[in-house]
Design a protein around this motif. Structure first.
Motif, PDB file in Angstrom:
ATOM      1  N   VAL A 350       0.840  -1.208   0.000  1.00  0.00           N
ATOM      2  CA  VAL A 350       0.000   0.000   0.000  1.00  0.00           C
ATOM      3  C   VAL A 350       0.868   1.248   0.000  1.00  0.00           C
ATOM      4  CG1 VAL A 350      -1.586   1.351   1.422  1.00  0.00           C
ATOM      5  CG2 VAL A 350      -2.030  -1.069   1.027  1.00  0.00           C
ATOM      6  N   ALA A 351       1.961   1.245   0.784  1.00  0.00           N
ATOM      7  CA  ALA A 351       2.833   2.420   0.856  1.00  0.00           C
ATOM      8  C   ALA A 351       3.481   2.714  -0.491  1.00  0.00           C
ATOM      9  CB  ALA A 351       3.910   2.201   1.923  1.00  0.00           C
ATOM     10  N   VAL A 352       3.962   1.683  -1.172  1.00  0.00           N
ATOM     11  CA  VAL A 352       4.604   1.896  -2.471  1.00  0.00           C
ATOM     12  C   VAL A 352       3.583   2.354  -3.498  1.00  0.00           C
ATOM     13  CG1 VAL A 352       5.951   0.818  -4.301  1.00  0.00           C
ATOM     14  CG2 VAL A 352       6.383   0.192  -1.924  1.00  0.00           C
ATOM     15  N   ALA A 353       2.405   1.711  -3.503  1.00  0.00           N
ATOM     16  CA  ALA A 353       1.370   2.087  -4.472  1.00  0.00           C
ATOM     17  C   ALA A 353       0.833   3.488  -4.202  1.00  0.00           C
ATOM     18  CB  ALA A 353       0.239   1.060  -4.437  1.00  0.00           C
ATOM     19  N   ARG A 354       0.745   3.880  -2.926  1.00  0.00           N
ATOM     20  CA  ARG A 354       0.273   5.239  -2.615  1.00  0.00           C
ATOM     21  C   ARG A 354       1.243   6.275  -3.191  1.00  0.00           C
ATOM     22  NH1 ARG A 354      -0.149   4.845   2.485  1.00  0.00           N
ATOM     23  NH2 ARG A 354      -2.415   4.618   2.656  1.00  0.00           N
ATOM     24  N   ASN A 355       2.529   6.021  -3.072  1.00  0.00           N
ATOM     25  CA  ASN A 355       3.507   6.925  -3.687  1.00  0.00           C
ATOM     26  C   ASN A 355       3.278   7.033  -5.185  1.00  0.00           C
ATOM     27  OD1 ASN A 355       4.724   7.468  -1.290  1.00  0.00           O
ATOM     28  ND2 ASN A 355       6.724   6.638  -1.820  1.00  0.00           N
ATOM     29  N   GLY A 356       2.968   5.890  -5.829  1.00  0.00           N
ATOM     30  CA  GLY A 356       2.701   5.903  -7.261  1.00  0.00           C
ATOM     31  C   GLY A 356       1.489   6.737  -7.612  1.00  0.00           C
ATOM     32  N   ILE A 357       0.428   6.648  -6.798  1.00  0.00           N
ATOM     33  CA  ILE A 357      -0.782   7.438  -7.047  1.00  0.00           C
ATOM     34  C   ILE A 357      -0.481   8.929  -6.915  1.00  0.00           C
ATOM     35  CG2 ILE A 357      -3.079   7.974  -6.124  1.00  0.00           C
ATOM     36  CD1 ILE A 357      -3.343   5.003  -5.398  1.00  0.00           C
ATOM     37  N   GLU A 358       0.279   9.301  -5.885  1.00  0.00           N
ATOM     38  CA  GLU A 358       0.641  10.711  -5.709  1.00  0.00           C
ATOM     39  C   GLU A 358       1.476  11.221  -6.884  1.00  0.00           C
ATOM     40  OE1 GLU A 358      -0.361  12.713  -3.478  1.00  0.00           O
ATOM     41  OE2 GLU A 358      -1.149  11.482  -1.849  1.00  0.00           O
ATOM     42  N   ALA A 359       2.363  10.351  -7.403  1.00  0.00           N
ATOM     43  CA  ALA A 359       3.249  10.779  -8.489  1.00  0.00           C
ATOM     44  C   ALA A 359       2.522  10.830  -9.829  1.00  0.00           C
ATOM     45  CB  ALA A 359       4.451   9.836  -8.588  1.00  0.00           C
ATOM     46  N   ALA A 360       1.558   9.918 -10.051  1.00  0.00           N
ATOM     47  CA  ALA A 360       0.888   9.844 -11.355  1.00  0.00           C
ATOM     48  C   ALA A 360       0.039  11.077 -11.625  1.00  0.00           C
ATOM     49  CB  ALA A 360       0.030   8.577 -11.428  1.00  0.00           C
ATOM     50  N   GLY A 361      -0.660  11.579 -10.606  1.00  0.00           N
ATOM     51  CA  GLY A 361      -1.489  12.762 -10.796  1.00  0.00           C
ATOM     52  C   GLY A 361      -2.747  12.469 -11.589  1.00  0.00           C
ATOM     53  N   ALA A 362      -3.542  13.516 -11.793  1.00  0.00           N
ATOM     54  CA  ALA A 362      -4.814  13.373 -12.504  1.00  0.00           C
ATOM     55  C   ALA A 362      -4.589  12.830 -13.910  1.00  0.00           C
ATOM     56  CB  ALA A 362      -5.532  14.721 -12.566  1.00  0.00           C
ATOM     57  N   GLU A 363      -5.497  11.953 -14.333  1.00  0.00           N
ATOM     58  CA  GLU A 363      -5.461  11.307 -15.642  1.00  0.00           C
ATOM     59  C   GLU A 363      -4.299  10.304 -15.777  1.00  0.00           C
ATOM     60  OE1 GLU A 363      -7.974  11.770 -17.583  1.00  0.00           O
ATOM     61  OE2 GLU A 363      -8.771  13.354 -16.287  1.00  0.00           O
ATOM     62  N   GLY A 364      -3.596  10.048 -14.688  1.00  0.00           N
ATOM     63  CA  GLY A 364      -2.509   9.067 -14.734  1.00  0.00           C
ATOM     64  C   GLY A 364      -3.002   7.675 -14.379  1.00  0.00           C
ATOM     65  N   TRP A 365      -2.060   6.756 -14.238  1.00  0.00           N
ATOM     66  CA  TRP A 365      -2.425   5.377 -13.896  1.00  0.00           C
ATOM     67  C   TRP A 365      -1.360   4.741 -13.019  1.00  0.00           C
ATOM     68  CZ3 TRP A 365       1.404   2.127 -15.344  1.00  0.00           C
ATOM     69  CH2 TRP A 365       2.192   2.482 -16.443  1.00  0.00           C
ATOM     70  N   VAL A 366      -1.808   3.770 -12.239  1.00  0.00           N
ATOM     71  CA  VAL A 366      -0.924   2.942 -11.419  1.00  0.00           C
ATOM     72  C   VAL A 366      -1.305   1.495 -11.677  1.00  0.00           C
ATOM     73  CG1 VAL A 366      -0.280   2.269  -9.077  1.00  0.00           C
ATOM     74  CG2 VAL A 366      -0.550   4.685  -9.643  1.00  0.00           C
ATOM     75  N   ARG A 367      -0.286   0.670 -11.916  1.00  0.00           N
ATOM     76  CA  ARG A 367      -0.532  -0.730 -12.269  1.00  0.00           C
ATOM     77  C   ARG A 367       0.175  -1.648 -11.274  1.00  0.00           C
ATOM     78  NH1 ARG A 367       1.671  -0.770 -17.197  1.00  0.00           N
ATOM     79  NH2 ARG A 367      -0.249   0.048 -18.108  1.00  0.00           N
TER      80      ARG A 367
END
Length: 459
Positions: A350-367
């Motif tokens: 969850v911690a690693v994926a949360r960082n990805g969500i913060e970095a991706a920004g609006a209209e981005g994606w996390v896989r």
């Protein structure tokens, strides 16, 4: 002077010595031009085998072709030829170690600046055209940082170089004195090696090959070992500091609460409430810090990898929706089981994926995905479409309280705690560079091989 001595006399160190602040153009060009020396040797013996990787994407790996023709890989061939032809150290040491990361090469090459310039030039050429496996172990971010370059500057340099070489050179030079002697020299060296190779020299060269391989292994793991040692030291420091801060903080908070209960004046009561709130905030930071420094002992159980991914998606779906980020969980984990503390590894993911969500920004994606790492581990991958890590962020992203975002938007304990949880469960968390691809973090967890009986006592 024989004609064979000509190349040696031309390959002199640049004016100002081999350790000039930056590599002169002429010297760097010589090194870059001779970078595929091992492939030249392969072509001298079997031109068809040497050309195959340039035309067939399904051709065998470079090292396989080289070993089949010469019995050695490109770097080992280059070292042998440089020794026999008595190349100067600034050239020979670089030619024989082009596949080393810069951190390791600094200890074995005569001119690290020259090496960095030439290795980056060869690496970019292979990335943009065809690869011959000359720089497989190169660390591109380290090279860019050492030379103070970025992708935009490289694109501009590449455009200028390609534009300058747009006019093709004539295929045949009518002047026989200008015909290169490299092919003939390589053929002679190959034949001489077969006929007159001295046993002592061969043994020394084999020892050098083993040393080169050892340096490559040390260079590959040096950054990770340094990171692990630094985080372990920070954890010890954080544990001691957290304990020392927590005791006086409890006294401050307790006294403030006692005074607040008996304080009749509203203005003083408001000040005491502020002290209590800030004390509680510090206590929360200390709890997070102690979770990184001294996490609870794991209680490993057999867990389905798919269940972990589903739990991570459930926890992060609201945050992803709020940020406008598309959260994807790929398949491939069915039937794969890990042995770990479910809560701790879930927290790490969850911690690693949360960082990805913060970095991706609006209209981005996390896989999020899961693959079989090897017989002993399972690999979880977390990728995002964000801008990637800068050189500074890459160096400090696992440091406690480091946050690449604006100040006040995070405590910077997510990745360090994820690393600590994964580590004490027998796994690891690391950043995995992807050329021209997404930002990728990898979490490895031990595989569960044997079935366990379900404990029914806590029904």
């Amino acid at each position: 002077m024989s004609r064979a001595d000509g190349p040696r006399r031309a390959l002199r160190p640049p004016p100002g010595g081999p350790h000039a602040p930056r590599a002169p153009d002429r010297t760097a060009c010589v090194l870059a031009a001779l970078a595929p020396l091992g492939w030249f040797a392969v072509a001298a013996v079997d031109a068809g085998a040497a050309a195959e990787p340039l035309h067939d994407p399904q051709a065998p790996p470079a090292a396989t072709v080289q070993a089949a023709v010469w019995g050695y890989d490109q770097n080992a061939i280059a070292r042998r030829l440089a020794h026999r032809w008595r190349f100067p150290d600034w050239l020979a040491s670089a030619l024989g170690n082009l596949n080393l990361p810069l951190a390791a090469a600094r200890f074995v090459v005569a001119d690290p600046d020259l090496f960095a310039v030439a290795q980056l030039a060869v690496l970019e050429t292979e990335r943009r055209t065809h690869t011959l496996g000359l720089t497989d172990g190169a660390d591109r971010p380290a090279l860019l940082a050492a030379l103070k370059l970025d992708d935009a500057a490289l694109d501009e340099l590449w455009t200028r170089v390609v534009g300058a070489s747009a006019e093709p050179a004539p295929a045949l030079d009518p002047n026989p004195h200008k015909v290169p002697l490299v092919a003939n020299l390589l053929k002679m060296a190959a034949e001489c090696r077969r006929r007159n190779g001295a046993a002592l020299v061969l043994r020394l060269e084999e020892r050098l090959d083993h040393l080169h391989a050892a340096v490559a292994r040390v260079g590959d793991g040096a950054d990770q070992r340094t990171r692990d040692a630094k985080l372990a030291a920070l954890a010890e420091l954080a544990a001691g500091a957290g304990h020392e801060i927590n005791n006086p903080l409890a006294v401050i908070s307790g006294n403030a609460q006692r005074l607040f209960r008996t304080e009749p004046e509203p203005e003083r009561g408001e000040v005491l409430q502020t002290i209590i709130r800030q004390s509680q905030r510090i206590a929360g930071i200390l709890r997070d810090l102690m979770q990184f420094a001294r996490p609870p002992q794991p209680k490993p159980h057999r867990t389905a990898a798919a269940d972990l991914l589903a739990a991570v998606r459930t926890d992060l779906a609201p945050l992803a929706a709020e940020k406008g980020v598309r959260l994807e969980v790929s398949g491939g984990a069915v039937g794969t089981f890990v042995r770990c503390d479910y809560a701790q590894i879930k927290h790490a993911l969850v911690a690693v994926a949360r960082n990805g969500i913060e970095a991706a920004g609006a209209e981005g994606w996390v896989r999020l995905g899961c693959t079989d790492g090897d017989d002993e581990s399972v690999t979880f991958t977390i990728e995002d479409s964000g801008p990637g890590l800068s050189a500074e962020s890459l160096e400090h992203c696992f440091d406690p309280f480091y946050c690449g975002r604006a100040a006040g938007r995070g405590r910077g304990l997510g990745l360090p705690t994820a690393w600590q949880f994964a580590r004490q469960n027998g796994g690891d968390v690391r950043h995995e560079p992807v050329a021209d691809g997404p930002t990728r973090f990898v979490v490895t967890v031990p595989r569960s091989i044997t079935l366990e009986f379900v404990d029914r006592q806590s029904a």
